[in-house]
Design an enzyme around this catalytic site. Structure first.
Site, short mmCIF file in Angstrom:
data_model
loop_
_atom_site.label_atom_id
_atom_site.label_comp_id
_atom_site.label_asym_id
_atom_site.label_seq_id
_atom_site.Cartn_x
_atom_site.Cartn_y
_atom_site.Cartn_z
CB CYS A 47 -0.85 -0.04 0.99
SG CYS A 47 -0.22 -0.17 2.89
CD GLU A 116 4.67 -2.56 8.07
OE1 GLU A 116 4.00 -3.41 8.15
OE2 GLU A 116 5.14 -2.31 6.83
N GLY A 117 4.83 -5.05 11.04
CA GLY A 117 5.46 -6.39 10.80
C GLY A 117 4.72 -6.95 9.24
CD GLN A 122 2.55 -5.95 2.91
OE1 GLN A 122 3.74 -5.31 3.19
NE2 GLN A 122 1.34 -5.39 2.87
N GLY A 191 -13.46 -6.79 3.19
CA GLY A 191 -12.51 -7.71 2.83
C GLY A 191 -12.17 -8.81 3.92
#
Length: 483
Positions: A47, A116-117, A122, A191
């Protein structure tokens, strides 16, 4: 040679990142088609990030710019972003800097929320997708696997991410000032992917109990059953979107799931239901509802005194859009009572880095990158090392054969000769590693040619493979050399 083309929240606008996210998966195939020397491509698209990792199969010293130009044209064709815009946007990292960059990205050091994990998963899935499409390479496999190992090491040995912060949690932290009681807040989750699971976990940590889920792809029921919440069917989606207090979207569809018309239609259905409960029939079409919403928005600019009662009484709703491309049409901001919190707004409020933890994490990343580079450099001379060892051991085997032919077949003699060969090779092996790490591969190759007539053509930078064909200029007869 490894190459990275990078666009992120640090150097690119949200609009460009959104466009790059559409068609990103097709970019890798097109890159390999447009430049024959590209042997591998892995695309990391999140994102807040679009990155292309490329393996260029060219000899040392060859310029990467033709491959970069071909990659940019491929990205442009896949995403619709103009090539000139990409040239102005994408940062180029190549050679030894690629490993440190990817290791930092995977460890969360380049994220909107430092530490952030989600990014580690990703990056791992980007490699899996490249494997599925057949676009990865041996060197990219090693790079990405080492990146995952480094990320785990950083997480285990530093305070980065210790609080479990993530983009989802940051968004909900920003929403807390608008929520008086999470237990009483009606939440609609749009989602059912990995972000949806993380979002539901974060909501429950805050105390949210009234959560429903809707899926544009029809997976809501399965997700709801596995997570113990209610699913919203397609026919009830508009009404639920209008009735809930908080909407959190995190779906991967490439179109708007929520817009002003949907919310207007939902509010019309709620009004009709209330009227029926009061014994009054009230029918409002979705188109009429959208028109009312727009009129109310115009009146909102004038002030409460001139606004219709329907606008004054409009419900207060917060919409958090974590989708890229956007899941929510910006026109919802025109609907009375709606506040939209999207990725662009969220990243503006990203917290400052925790300096001590970040510094320690970057040191670990730098060390891991240096080790990765050292191994790569050492492997670059592997064909030359193999050629030298083959040369020496061919002479050794011939001499042992001659000794046996003379009647000397003792194990002691053979062991002594093999030990001698090992001793003679030790220093060249050590020197090969030292020269490779210093980037002086040519010195080693020149020495082999000058002393033994061994000529070796090294493979492309970053794609060294032991066993590459190497032939002496005029390999001497083993018996003559030993006599």
């Amino acid at each position: 040679m490894l190459i990275c083309l990078s666009a992120s929240h640090k150097n690119s606008s949200f609009d460009v990142l959104e466009k790059l996210s559409v068609g990103a998966s097709a970019s890798a195939d097109r890159m390999l088609e447009r430049h024959t020397s590209l042997s591998g491509a892995v695309i990391v698209a999140t994102c807040n990030r679009f990155e292309a990792y490329l393996d260029l199969d060219e000899p040392f010293g060859v310029s990467p710019l033709p491959a970069v130009s071909a990659a940019i044209e491929a990205i442009s064709a896949s995403t619709g972003v103009a090539a000139d815009t990409l040239r102005d946007t994408l940062d180029l990292v190549h050679g030894n800097g690629v490993a440190e960059h990817l290791f930092a990205v995977t460890s969360g050091l380049e994220s909107v929320v430092v530490g952030e994990g989600e990014i580690a998963g990703q990056v791992r899935r980007a490699l899996e997708q490249a494997r599925a499409h057949g676009t990865t390479s041996g060197e990219l496999e090693r790079l990405f696997q080492r990146a995952s190992q480094t990320s785990r090491g950083v997480k285990n040995r530093t305070g980065i991410g210790a609080a479990g912060r993530s983009l989802v949690r940051l968004a909900l932290e920003l929403a807390e000032s608008r929520v008086s009681d999470w237990a009483e807040t009606r939440v609609l989750l749009v989602g059912t992917g990995r972000y949806a699971g993380a979002s539901l976990a974060a909501l429950r940590d805050l105390g949210a109990e009234n959560v429903r889920v809707y899926s544009p792809s029809g997976r809501a029921l399965k997700f709801a059953r596995s997570h113990g919440i209610d699913a919203v069917p397609e026919l009830a989606f508009a009404r639920e979107a209008a009735e809930c207090d908080l909407i959190l979207t995190c779906t991967t569809v490439d179109h708007h799931v929520i817009d002003a018309a949907l919310l207007g239609a939902g509010r019309a259905l709620l009004a009709e239901r209330e009227a029926l409960q009061d014994g009054v029939t009230l029918l409002v079409s979705p188109a009429d509802a959208a028109g009312v919403a727009a009129a109310d928005a115009a009146a909102d600019a004038v002030g409460d005194a001139d606004r219709p009662a329907a606008a004054i009484d409009a419900p207060r709703q917060l919409i958090i859009d974590l989708g890229l491309p956007r899941n929510v049409d910006p026109d919802v901001s025109l609907v009375p009572g709606i506040e939209l919190l999207d990725l662009e707004t969220i990243r503006i409020h990203a917290p400052l880095e925790e300096l001590n933890s970040t510094s320690e994490a970057r040191q670990l990343v730098t060390r891991a990158a240096r080790k990765f580079t050292a191994v790569t450099e050492e492997q670059s001379l592997a064909p030359a090392v193999v050629a030298l060892r083959s040369y020496v051991f061919d002479i050794l085997d011939a001499e042992i054969g001659r000794a046996r032919g003379r009647g000397d077949a003792s194990e002691q003699t053979e062991a002594a000769l093999r030990h001698l060969a090992g001793v003679l090779l030790h220093t060249p092996m050590v020197r090969s590693r030292s020269l490779a790490r210093a980037g002086e591969q040519e010195s080693f190759l020149t020495g082999l040619d000058a002393l033994f007539g061994i000529q070796v053509s090294l493979p492309a930078a970053g794609t060294a493979q032991a066993g590459q064909e190497a032939t002496p200029d005029s390999a001497p007869d083993a018996g003559t050399a030993a006599s």
